[in-house]
Motif scaffolding. Structure first.
Motif, PDB file in Angstrom:
ATOM      1  N   ILE A  73      -4.973   3.186  10.982  1.00  0.00           N
ATOM      2  CA  ILE A  73      -6.264   3.686  10.571  1.00  0.00           C
ATOM      3  C   ILE A  73      -6.547   3.468   9.248  1.00  0.00           C
ATOM      4  O   ILE A  73      -7.501   2.942   8.782  1.00  0.00           O
ATOM      5  N   ALA A  74      -5.442   3.638   8.252  1.00  0.00           N
ATOM      6  CA  ALA A  74      -5.699   3.593   6.908  1.00  0.00           C
ATOM      7  C   ALA A  74      -5.850   1.764   6.516  1.00  0.00           C
ATOM      8  O   ALA A  74      -6.564   1.823   5.547  1.00  0.00           O
ATOM      9  N   THR A  75      -5.514   0.857   7.122  1.00  0.00           N
ATOM     10  CA  THR A  75      -5.788  -0.429   6.935  1.00  0.00           C
ATOM     11  C   THR A  75      -6.675  -0.819   7.930  1.00  0.00           C
ATOM     12  O   THR A  75      -7.021  -2.209   8.042  1.00  0.00           O
TER      13      THR A  75
ATOM     14  N   ALA B 170      -2.129 -17.448  13.028  1.00  0.00           N
ATOM     15  CA  ALA B 170      -3.611 -16.960  13.018  1.00  0.00           C
ATOM     16  C   ALA B 170      -4.056 -16.152  14.040  1.00  0.00           C
ATOM     17  O   ALA B 170      -3.684 -16.730  15.252  1.00  0.00           O
ATOM     18  N   HIS B 171      -4.829 -15.069  13.993  1.00  0.00           N
ATOM     19  CA  HIS B 171      -5.546 -14.536  15.207  1.00  0.00           C
ATOM     20  C   HIS B 171      -6.826 -15.490  15.150  1.00  0.00           C
ATOM     21  O   HIS B 171      -7.876 -15.131  14.693  1.00  0.00           O
ATOM     22  N   ALA B 172      -6.746 -16.562  16.028  1.00  0.00           N
ATOM     23  CA  ALA B 172      -7.685 -17.502  15.927  1.00  0.00           C
ATOM     24  C   ALA B 172      -9.211 -17.144  16.246  1.00  0.00           C
ATOM     25  O   ALA B 172     -10.192 -17.704  15.845  1.00  0.00           O
TER      26      ALA B 172
ATOM     27  N   GLU C 132      -7.266   2.770   3.137  1.00  0.00           N
ATOM     28  CA  GLU C 132      -5.957   2.711   2.508  1.00  0.00           C
ATOM     29  C   GLU C 132      -5.291   3.794   1.802  1.00  0.00           C
ATOM     30  O   GLU C 132      -4.810   3.576   0.751  1.00  0.00           O
ATOM     31  N   GLY C 133      -5.675   4.889   2.583  1.00  0.00           N
ATOM     32  CA  GLY C 133      -5.069   6.145   2.039  1.00  0.00           C
ATOM     33  C   GLY C 133      -5.489   6.718   0.609  1.00  0.00           C
ATOM     34  O   GLY C 133      -5.128   7.517  -0.010  1.00  0.00           O
ATOM     35  N   THR C 134      -6.759   6.295   0.425  1.00  0.00           N
ATOM     36  CA  THR C 134      -7.323   6.507  -1.049  1.00  0.00           C
ATOM     37  C   THR C 134      -8.311   7.674  -1.311  1.00  0.00           C
ATOM     38  O   THR C 134      -8.522   8.325  -2.132  1.00  0.00           O
TER      39      THR C 134
ATOM     40  N   ILE D  90       6.659  -0.759  15.742  1.00  0.00           N
ATOM     41  CA  ILE D  90       7.287  -0.160  14.669  1.00  0.00           C
ATOM     42  C   ILE D  90       6.046   0.295  13.652  1.00  0.00           C
ATOM     43  O   ILE D  90       6.454   1.127  12.506  1.00  0.00           O
ATOM     44  N   CYS D  91       4.989   0.205  14.015  1.00  0.00           N
ATOM     45  CA  CYS D  91       3.784   0.750  12.919  1.00  0.00           C
ATOM     46  C   CYS D  91       3.304   1.888  13.533  1.00  0.00           C
ATOM     47  O   CYS D  91       3.112   2.230  14.574  1.00  0.00           O
ATOM     48  N   SER D  92       2.682   2.939  12.701  1.00  0.00           N
ATOM     49  CA  SER D  92       2.068   4.399  12.977  1.00  0.00           C
ATOM     50  C   SER D  92       0.547   4.008  13.187  1.00  0.00           C
ATOM     51  O   SER D  92      -0.051   3.158  12.527  1.00  0.00           O
TER      52      SER D  92
ATOM     53  N   PRO E 238      -1.497  -4.398  16.804  1.00  0.00           N
ATOM     54  CA  PRO E 238      -0.767  -5.187  15.772  1.00  0.00           C
ATOM     55  C   PRO E 238       0.656  -5.765  16.320  1.00  0.00           C
ATOM     56  O   PRO E 238       0.987  -5.378  17.061  1.00  0.00           O
ATOM     57  N   ALA E 239       0.694  -7.144  15.873  1.00  0.00           N
ATOM     58  CA  ALA E 239       2.096  -7.588  16.231  1.00  0.00           C
ATOM     59  C   ALA E 239       3.235  -6.717  15.976  1.00  0.00           C
ATOM     60  O   ALA E 239       4.383  -6.627  16.480  1.00  0.00           O
ATOM     61  N   SER E 240       2.952  -5.653  14.970  1.00  0.00           N
ATOM     62  CA  SER E 240       3.993  -4.676  14.601  1.00  0.00           C
ATOM     63  C   SER E 240       3.921  -3.319  15.378  1.00  0.00           C
ATOM     64  O   SER E 240       4.318  -2.418  15.155  1.00  0.00           O
TER      65      SER E 240
ATOM     66  N   GLY F 211       0.662  -1.027   0.185  1.00  0.00           N
ATOM     67  CA  GLY F 211       0.098   0.017  -0.144  1.00  0.00           C
ATOM     68  C   GLY F 211       0.814   1.259   0.127  1.00  0.00           C
ATOM     69  O   GLY F 211       0.436   2.125  -0.780  1.00  0.00           O
ATOM     70  N   ALA F 212       2.054   1.276   0.595  1.00  0.00           N
ATOM     71  CA  ALA F 212       2.901   2.382   0.852  1.00  0.00           C
ATOM     72  C   ALA F 212       3.987   2.319  -0.149  1.00  0.00           C
ATOM     73  O   ALA F 212       4.772   3.277  -0.209  1.00  0.00           O
ATOM     74  N   SER F 213       3.777   1.372  -1.063  1.00  0.00           N
ATOM     75  CA  SER F 213       4.785   1.333  -2.323  1.00  0.00           C
ATOM     76  C   SER F 213       4.776   2.511  -3.176  1.00  0.00           C
ATOM     77  O   SER F 213       3.476   2.896  -3.444  1.00  0.00           O
TER      78      SER F 213
HETATM   79  C1  LIG Z   1       6.318  -8.006  11.804  1.00  0.00           C
HETATM   80  C2  LIG Z   1       4.954  -7.183  11.434  1.00  0.00           C
HETATM   81  C3  LIG Z   1       3.801  -7.572  12.115  1.00  0.00           C
HETATM   82  C4  LIG Z   1       2.713  -7.376  11.772  1.00  0.00           C
HETATM   83  N1  LIG Z   1       1.655  -7.559  12.226  1.00  0.00           N
HETATM   84  C5  LIG Z   1       0.286  -7.028  12.073  1.00  0.00           C
HETATM   85  C6  LIG Z   1      -0.756  -7.462  12.718  1.00  0.00           C
HETATM   86  O1  LIG Z   1      -0.767  -8.186  13.741  1.00  0.00           O
HETATM   87  N2  LIG Z   1      -1.876  -6.720  12.598  1.00  0.00           N
HETATM   88  C7  LIG Z   1      -2.321  -5.873  11.321  1.00  0.00           C
HETATM   89  O2  LIG Z   1      -3.240  -5.462  11.032  1.00  0.00           O
HETATM   90  N3  LIG Z   1      -1.016  -5.614  10.714  1.00  0.00           N
HETATM   91  C8  LIG Z   1       0.306  -6.286  10.973  1.00  0.00           C
HETATM   92  N4  LIG Z   1       1.358  -5.938  10.214  1.00  0.00           N
HETATM   93  C9  LIG Z   1       1.211  -4.931   8.974  1.00  0.00           C
HETATM   94  C10 LIG Z   1       1.370  -3.313   9.281  1.00  0.00           C
HETATM   95  O3  LIG Z   1       2.157  -3.185  10.650  1.00  0.00           O
HETATM   96  C11 LIG Z   1       0.135  -2.686   9.561  1.00  0.00           C
HETATM   97  O4  LIG Z   1      -0.761  -2.690   8.302  1.00  0.00           O
HETATM   98  C12 LIG Z   1       0.006  -1.283   9.862  1.00  0.00           C
HETATM   99  O5  LIG Z   1      -1.240  -0.652  10.267  1.00  0.00           O
HETATM  100  C13 LIG Z   1       0.916  -0.468   8.850  1.00  0.00           C
HETATM  101  O6  LIG Z   1       1.421   0.863   9.538  1.00  0.00           O
HETATM  102  P1  LIG Z   1       2.312   1.723   8.939  1.00  0.00           P
HETATM  103  O7  LIG Z   1       2.259   3.109   9.741  1.00  0.00           O
HETATM  104  O8  LIG Z   1       3.484   0.982   8.807  1.00  0.00           O
HETATM  105  O9  LIG Z   1       1.668   2.280   7.652  1.00  0.00           O
HETATM  106  P2  LIG Z   1       2.178   2.247   5.975  1.00  0.00           P
HETATM  107  O10 LIG Z   1       2.750   0.899   5.688  1.00  0.00           O
HETATM  108  O11 LIG Z   1       3.148   3.467   6.049  1.00  0.00           O
HETATM  109  O12 LIG Z   1       0.961   2.542   5.151  1.00  0.00           O
HETATM  110  C14 LIG Z   1      -0.003   1.398   4.994  1.00  0.00           C
HETATM  111  C15 LIG Z   1      -1.083   2.041   4.257  1.00  0.00           C
HETATM  112  O13 LIG Z   1      -1.418   3.226   4.756  1.00  0.00           O
HETATM  113  C16 LIG Z   1      -1.761   4.395   3.971  1.00  0.00           C
HETATM  114  N5  LIG Z   1      -1.375   5.383   5.128  1.00  0.00           N
HETATM  115  C17 LIG Z   1      -0.216   5.175   5.909  1.00  0.00           C
HETATM  116  N6  LIG Z   1      -0.281   6.508   6.668  1.00  0.00           N
HETATM  117  C18 LIG Z   1      -1.587   7.306   6.277  1.00  0.00           C
HETATM  118  C19 LIG Z   1      -2.063   8.534   6.828  1.00  0.00           C
HETATM  119  N7  LIG Z   1      -1.690   9.224   7.890  1.00  0.00           N
HETATM  120  N8  LIG Z   1      -3.306   8.610   6.212  1.00  0.00           N
HETATM  121  C20 LIG Z   1      -3.808   8.013   5.216  1.00  0.00           C
HETATM  122  N9  LIG Z   1      -3.266   6.850   4.788  1.00  0.00           N
HETATM  123  C21 LIG Z   1      -1.842   6.541   5.248  1.00  0.00           C
HETATM  124  C22 LIG Z   1      -0.564   4.040   3.111  1.00  0.00           C
HETATM  125  O14 LIG Z   1      -0.451   4.926   1.915  1.00  0.00           O
HETATM  126  C23 LIG Z   1      -0.817   2.589   3.002  1.00  0.00           C
HETATM  127  O15 LIG Z   1      -1.721   2.172   1.764  1.00  0.00           O
HETATM  128  C24 LIG Z   1       2.609  -6.393  10.531  1.00  0.00           C
HETATM  129  C25 LIG Z   1       3.742  -5.846   9.961  1.00  0.00           C
HETATM  130  C26 LIG Z   1       4.989  -6.423  10.226  1.00  0.00           C
HETATM  131  C27 LIG Z   1       6.111  -6.012   9.481  1.00  0.00           C
END
Ligand SMILES: Cc1cc2nc3c(=O)[nH]c(=O)nc-3n(C[C@H](O)[C@H](O)[C@H](O)COP(=O)(O)OP(=O)(O)OC[C@H]3O[C@@H](n4cnc5c(N)ncnc54)[C@H](O)[C@@H]3O)c2cc1C
Length: 471
Positions: A162-164, A384-386, A217-219, A155-157, A150-152, A96-98
């Protein structure tokens, strides 16, 4: 700022609708104070953690530090018809962020302040670049927590969550991101700002635009502020790990918990090959105890009673059950699950499936995945999130191999068909992004897809945001 004019290249932004972009238009971003064309910054902003590697990099990156920076970027993009990719922490798993040549990335990771926490109303107001774990750390000081984890989490924002419409372990009991976001401030593709939702727990004035933005998804716009619902930290938690001969038995055990109407706060499953990978990476010894692992946690005043009920429900399927003696042991078990994806990333290039199936069909889904692995010859590891029926079958290929073609892609397609066959869905929480788009019509159907594309056109008639993704 020095502006790079990209050569026409392979792997440019996915074409969709009228091509409005002229690469030279990127010169317009010269006037943006936070824009850079530094090659390292552009390369870093070109991909996420999906394993997808774009053949080109974006033309420029805007490192926004305020909502005004985002407004200025989208006004420029709108005026010059330049496609924009919103970016949070770049941990997404769907591409999605590529971003590619011809696109500009608006990265909001520097907008990372927690603006306020109201411990009485149990509300946090944050900027989008704040990391999920940072919200939880700040909430903990007030005896509160933010449930979608999330498991991340480290490291995730929040903006990416919210977007996902991200999910996590505690979502078993507390729901996904949509259940914990009360309000948003969003910059629309033409630079206007809209506020959605409210600060109150209830409220039904107007259409629910808040819910529409969550998971889009940021659309539809770029989130620049979020009002989050916090919850009281549970007075008590209880944790167990159970081991099984194989993943189908573990799937049956998870279904038995749902059927017994018990509400765990965490219910996570890992198969034998994943346990092997975690053991190798972390020096643990889970695989010696069984061919599959189920982690269950309960919370609240009756946590110990609920855990008793879980132990009873899974007893017919498990080979052993271990109750965590203390918090340290419980945290080590939760960490094993969080380590799954990073451990597999040490084995090769990982492509993560994200199907969700009805919870009483988990065992059938695991069996189907084993058949897909045998048929396509790819290695599939499953977690799995069973409690949500949300499976993450992970395909691991050699780093020299592609995940967007060949056997890996064939296996992803088969996973979707498997989910569909058992009454499930293509993606439970990671989103469609770039990588799953070809299966969307098959799941949604023509009428729903057309309606959704029409909604997108209302917000973004020129398809400036995340062109070629999600729908
Ligand atoms: C080790 C690991 C474990 C993970 N575990 C989980 C899990 O348990 N559950 C889960 O749901 N996901 C998981 N993920 C996936 C990921 O962490 C999530 O999808 C997370 O929500 C993405 O956040 P990000 O800040 O990295 O977004 P990005 O990767 O930067 O962007 C994700 C999408 O959101 C859009 N976006 C980002 N910021 C904004 C904004 N401010 N406004 C509008 N659009 C925006 C981008 O365009 C893109 O489409 C995991 C990933 C990893 C690497």
């Amino acid at each position: 700022m020095t502006v790079h004019t990209p050569a026409p290249a392979v792997g440019t932004a996915p074409a969709e609708g009228p091509i409005l972009m002229a690469a030279e238009g990127t010169a317009a971003f010269e006037s943006h104070p936070r824009a850079t064309t530094d090659p390292a910054a552009r390369a870093a902003a070109s991909t996420d953690r999906s394993g997808y590697e774009p053949a080109t990099v974006p033309d420029a990156v805007v490192h926004a530090e305020s909502a005004d920076d985002v407004v200025a970027a989208l006004r420029l993009a709108h005026e010059h018809r330049i496609p924009v990719v919103p970016r949070g922490a770049g941990t997404g798993l769907a591409g999605g962020a590529s971003a590619h040549a011809g696109e500009v990335v608006v990265d909001v990771s520097r907008m990372n302040r927690i603006l306020s926490i109201d411990p009485v109303e149990m509300i946090a107001v944050v900027e989008p670049g704040v990391l999920n774990a940072e919200v939880n750390a700040a909430a903990a000081e007030h005896g509160l927590f933010y449930a979608p984890d999330p498991a991340s989490t480290a490291i995730c924002s929040i903006g990416g969550n919210i977007a996902t419409n991200a999910g996590g372990m505690w979502c078993a009991k507390y729901g996904v991101t949509r259940e914990s976001v009360l309000g948003l401030r969003v910059v629309l593709p033409d630079g206007r700002i809209v506020s959605t939702g409210r600060r109150t727990i209830k409220g039904v004035t107007g259409y629910d635009l808040n819910a529409l933005f969550i998971g889009s998804e940021g659309t539809l716009g770029i989130v620049v502020e979020a009002t989050l619902r916090l919850r009281p930290r549970p007075v008590r938690t209880e944790t167990l790990a159970a081991y099984f001969d194989d993943v189908e038995a573990a799937g049956r055990a998870a279904s038995a918990i749902t059927a017994a109407r018990i509400q765990p706060s965490i219910l996570e499953l890992m198969d034998g090959p994943t346990l092997d990978a975690v053991d190798r990476a972390e020096g643990t010894h889970h695989r010696a105890l069984g061919g599959a692992f189920l982690l269950a946690q309960t919370d609240g005043y009756g946590a110990h009673l609920e855990l008793d009920a879980i132990a009873e429900a899974i007893a017919p399927f498990a080979t052993s059950v271990h109750r965590a003696a203390d918090t340290a042991e419980a945290e080590a078990l939760v960490k094993a699950r969080r380590d799954a994806i990073p451990s597999l990333e040490q084995l090769g290039r990982v492509s993560i499936g994200d199907i969700a199936v009805p919870r009483d069909r988990l065992a059938e889904a695991f069996k189907g995945l084993e058949e897909i692995a045998a048929r396509t010859g790819v290695r599939i590891f499953s977690v799995a999130h069973a409690a949500d029926g949300n499976l993450h079958p992970m395909i691991v290929v050699d780093p020299s191999e592609s995940i967007t073609e060949g056997p890996a892609k064939a296996a992803l397609g088969e996973m979707f068909r498997l989910a569909k066959r058992v009454g499930g869905t293509l993606t439970g929480e990671h989103g469609v992004g770039l990588l799953k788009r070809e299966w969307v019509r098959e799941e949604l159907g023509d009428t729903s897809l057309e309606l959704q594309r029409a909604i997108r056109d209302v917000f973004d008639p020129e398809h400036i945001l995340n062109r070629g993704k999600a729908l």
